[in-house]
Design a protein around this motif. Structure first.
Motif, PDB file in Angstrom:
ATOM      1  N   GLN A   1       0.846  -1.194   0.000  1.00  0.00           N
ATOM      2  CA  GLN A   1       0.000   0.000   0.000  1.00  0.00           C
ATOM      3  C   GLN A   1       0.881   1.243   0.000  1.00  0.00           C
ATOM      4  O   GLN A   1       1.995   1.227   0.528  1.00  0.00           O
ATOM      5  N   VAL A   2       0.411   2.301  -0.616  1.00  0.00           N
ATOM      6  CA  VAL A   2       1.163   3.536  -0.754  1.00  0.00           C
ATOM      7  C   VAL A   2       0.454   4.645   0.012  1.00  0.00           C
ATOM      8  O   VAL A   2      -0.752   4.800  -0.102  1.00  0.00           O
ATOM      9  N   GLU A   3       1.217   5.396   0.778  1.00  0.00           N
ATOM     10  CA  GLU A   3       0.652   6.544   1.482  1.00  0.00           C
ATOM     11  C   GLU A   3       1.391   7.794   1.037  1.00  0.00           C
ATOM     12  O   GLU A   3       2.620   7.795   0.938  1.00  0.00           O
ATOM     13  N   LEU A   4       0.627   8.848   0.767  1.00  0.00           N
ATOM     14  CA  LEU A   4       1.199  10.124   0.364  1.00  0.00           C
ATOM     15  C   LEU A   4       0.914  11.154   1.452  1.00  0.00           C
ATOM     16  O   LEU A   4      -0.228  11.308   1.870  1.00  0.00           O
ATOM     17  N   VAL A   5       1.961  11.855   1.874  1.00  0.00           N
ATOM     18  CA  VAL A   5       1.812  12.869   2.916  1.00  0.00           C
ATOM     19  C   VAL A   5       2.323  14.191   2.365  1.00  0.00           C
ATOM     20  O   VAL A   5       3.458  14.287   1.917  1.00  0.00           O
ATOM     21  N   GLU A   6       1.458  15.192   2.409  1.00  0.00           N
ATOM     22  CA  GLU A   6       1.771  16.515   1.847  1.00  0.00           C
ATOM     23  C   GLU A   6       2.068  17.505   2.968  1.00  0.00           C
ATOM     24  O   GLU A   6       1.459  17.447   4.043  1.00  0.00           O
ATOM     25  N   PHE A   7       2.965  18.428   2.671  1.00  0.00           N
ATOM     26  CA  PHE A   7       3.299  19.499   3.603  1.00  0.00           C
ATOM     27  C   PHE A   7       3.403  20.810   2.834  1.00  0.00           C
ATOM     28  O   PHE A   7       3.712  20.824   1.638  1.00  0.00           O
ATOM     29  N   GLY A   8       3.175  21.915   3.549  1.00  0.00           N
ATOM     30  CA  GLY A   8       3.549  23.207   2.997  1.00  0.00           C
ATOM     31  C   GLY A   8       2.435  24.149   2.627  1.00  0.00           C
ATOM     32  O   GLY A   8       2.706  25.287   2.242  1.00  0.00           O
ATOM     33  N   GLY A   9       1.197  23.745   2.728  1.00  0.00           N
ATOM     34  CA  GLY A   9       0.123  24.676   2.400  1.00  0.00           C
ATOM     35  C   GLY A   9       0.008  25.771   3.440  1.00  0.00           C
ATOM     36  O   GLY A   9       0.654  25.745   4.482  1.00  0.00           O
ATOM     37  N   GLY A  10      -0.819  26.772   3.125  1.00  0.00           N
ATOM     38  CA  GLY A  10      -1.025  27.854   4.066  1.00  0.00           C
ATOM     39  C   GLY A  10      -1.557  29.092   3.407  1.00  0.00           C
ATOM     40  O   GLY A  10      -2.025  29.056   2.262  1.00  0.00           O
ATOM     41  N   LEU A  11      -1.479  30.193   4.138  1.00  0.00           N
ATOM     42  CA  LEU A  11      -1.981  31.487   3.677  1.00  0.00           C
ATOM     43  C   LEU A  11      -0.802  32.365   3.282  1.00  0.00           C
ATOM     44  O   LEU A  11       0.173  32.482   4.043  1.00  0.00           O
ATOM     45  N   VAL A  12      -0.902  32.982   2.126  1.00  0.00           N
ATOM     46  CA  VAL A  12       0.162  33.849   1.646  1.00  0.00           C
ATOM     47  C   VAL A  12      -0.456  35.023   0.899  1.00  0.00           C
ATOM     48  O   VAL A  12      -1.555  34.894   0.323  1.00  0.00           O
ATOM     49  N   GLN A  13       0.220  36.148   0.906  1.00  0.00           N
ATOM     50  CA  GLN A  13      -0.269  37.303   0.157  1.00  0.00           C
ATOM     51  C   GLN A  13       0.078  37.169  -1.312  1.00  0.00           C
ATOM     52  O   GLN A  13       1.053  36.488  -1.679  1.00  0.00           O
ATOM     53  N   ALA A  14      -0.706  37.803  -2.135  1.00  0.00           N
ATOM     54  CA  ALA A  14      -0.428  37.807  -3.570  1.00  0.00           C
ATOM     55  C   ALA A  14       0.987  38.307  -3.820  1.00  0.00           C
ATOM     56  O   ALA A  14       1.448  39.266  -3.191  1.00  0.00           O
ATOM     57  N   GLY A  15       1.657  37.631  -4.739  1.00  0.00           N
ATOM     58  CA  GLY A  15       3.049  37.956  -5.035  1.00  0.00           C
ATOM     59  C   GLY A  15       4.046  37.161  -4.219  1.00  0.00           C
ATOM     60  O   GLY A  15       5.247  37.178  -4.517  1.00  0.00           O
ATOM     61  N   GLY A  16       3.574  36.475  -3.204  1.00  0.00           N
ATOM     62  CA  GLY A  16       4.440  35.695  -2.343  1.00  0.00           C
ATOM     63  C   GLY A  16       4.743  34.312  -2.897  1.00  0.00           C
ATOM     64  O   GLY A  16       4.356  33.973  -4.017  1.00  0.00           O
ATOM     65  N   SER A  17       5.436  33.521  -2.084  1.00  0.00           N
ATOM     66  CA  SER A  17       5.871  32.185  -2.487  1.00  0.00           C
ATOM     67  C   SER A  17       5.524  31.151  -1.424  1.00  0.00           C
ATOM     68  O   SER A  17       5.427  31.475  -0.233  1.00  0.00           O
ATOM     69  N   LEU A  18       5.339  29.940  -1.867  1.00  0.00           N
ATOM     70  CA  LEU A  18       5.167  28.788  -0.988  1.00  0.00           C
ATOM     71  C   LEU A  18       5.844  27.592  -1.630  1.00  0.00           C
ATOM     72  O   LEU A  18       5.959  27.538  -2.860  1.00  0.00           O
ATOM     73  N   ARG A  19       6.243  26.644  -0.795  1.00  0.00           N
ATOM     74  CA  ARG A  19       6.814  25.400  -1.303  1.00  0.00           C
ATOM     75  C   ARG A  19       6.047  24.236  -0.706  1.00  0.00           C
ATOM     76  O   ARG A  19       5.926  24.130   0.514  1.00  0.00           O
ATOM     77  N   LEU A  20       5.530  23.396  -1.571  1.00  0.00           N
ATOM     78  CA  LEU A  20       4.846  22.182  -1.156  1.00  0.00           C
ATOM     79  C   LEU A  20       5.773  20.990  -1.317  1.00  0.00           C
ATOM     80  O   LEU A  20       6.629  20.975  -2.211  1.00  0.00           O
ATOM     81  N   SER A  21       5.573  20.011  -0.460  1.00  0.00           N
ATOM     82  CA  SER A  21       6.294  18.753  -0.625  1.00  0.00           C
ATOM     83  C   SER A  21       5.333  17.596  -0.387  1.00  0.00           C
ATOM     84  O   SER A  21       4.329  17.736   0.308  1.00  0.00           O
ATOM     85  N   CYS A  22       5.651  16.476  -0.986  1.00  0.00           N
ATOM     86  CA  CYS A  22       4.830  15.274  -0.864  1.00  0.00           C
ATOM     87  C   CYS A  22       5.765  14.071  -0.852  1.00  0.00           C
ATOM     88  O   CYS A  22       6.534  13.886  -1.799  1.00  0.00           O
ATOM     89  N   SER A  23       5.658  13.281   0.194  1.00  0.00           N
ATOM     90  CA  SER A  23       6.489  12.086   0.310  1.00  0.00           C
ATOM     91  C   SER A  23       5.624  10.841   0.249  1.00  0.00           C
ATOM     92  O   SER A  23       4.566  10.770   0.889  1.00  0.00           O
TER      93      SER A  23
END
Length: 122
Positions: A1-23
């Motif tokens: 069985q495979v499990e995917l776990v995501e990290f990195g979402g959230g609230l950001v202002q327009a023009g900003g940056s975010l980084r998501l990851s998934c293992s």
């Protein structure tokens, strides 16, 4: 069985940056394609970016030149660097993987993470 776990979402202002990851975890030998889709408040799920085991990438038209997908195959992890974020990028972002070799057996199925919310304020 495979499990995917995501990290990195959230609230950001327009023009900003975010980084998501998934293992991905499980008895995984290799993964063909890894990447991201998103579902907007209107309910449509759309391609954000996918990357193959060889490094070939495919981006949705609305994110080209702003988002970058990458992967670390040794860690079965995919990343999404999101720059110049816009309010219309607000969505639940889902990790997707397919073409997995588990314990020597090829699994052609598609696996999805549970999603992580990205909210971009104007």
């Amino acid at each position: 069985q495979v499990e995917l776990v995501e990290f990195g979402g959230g609230l950001v202002q327009a023009g900003g940056s975010l980084r998501l990851s998934c293992s991905a975890s499980g008895s995984i030998f290799s993964i063909n394609a890894m990447g991201w889709y998103r579902q907007t408040p209107r309910g449509q799920r759309e391609l954000v970016a996918m990357i193959s085991r060889t490094g070939s990438t495919n981006y949705g038209d609305s994110v080209k030149d702003r988002f970058t997908v990458s992967r670390d195959s040794s860690k079965n992890t995919v990343y999404l660097q999101m720059n110049s974020l816009k309010p219309e990028d607000t969505a639940v972002y889902y990790c997707r993987v397919n073409g997995i070799v588990i314990k020597g057996v090829f699994d052609a199925g598609i696996y999805w993470g549970e999603g992580t919310l990205v909210t971009v304020s104007s």
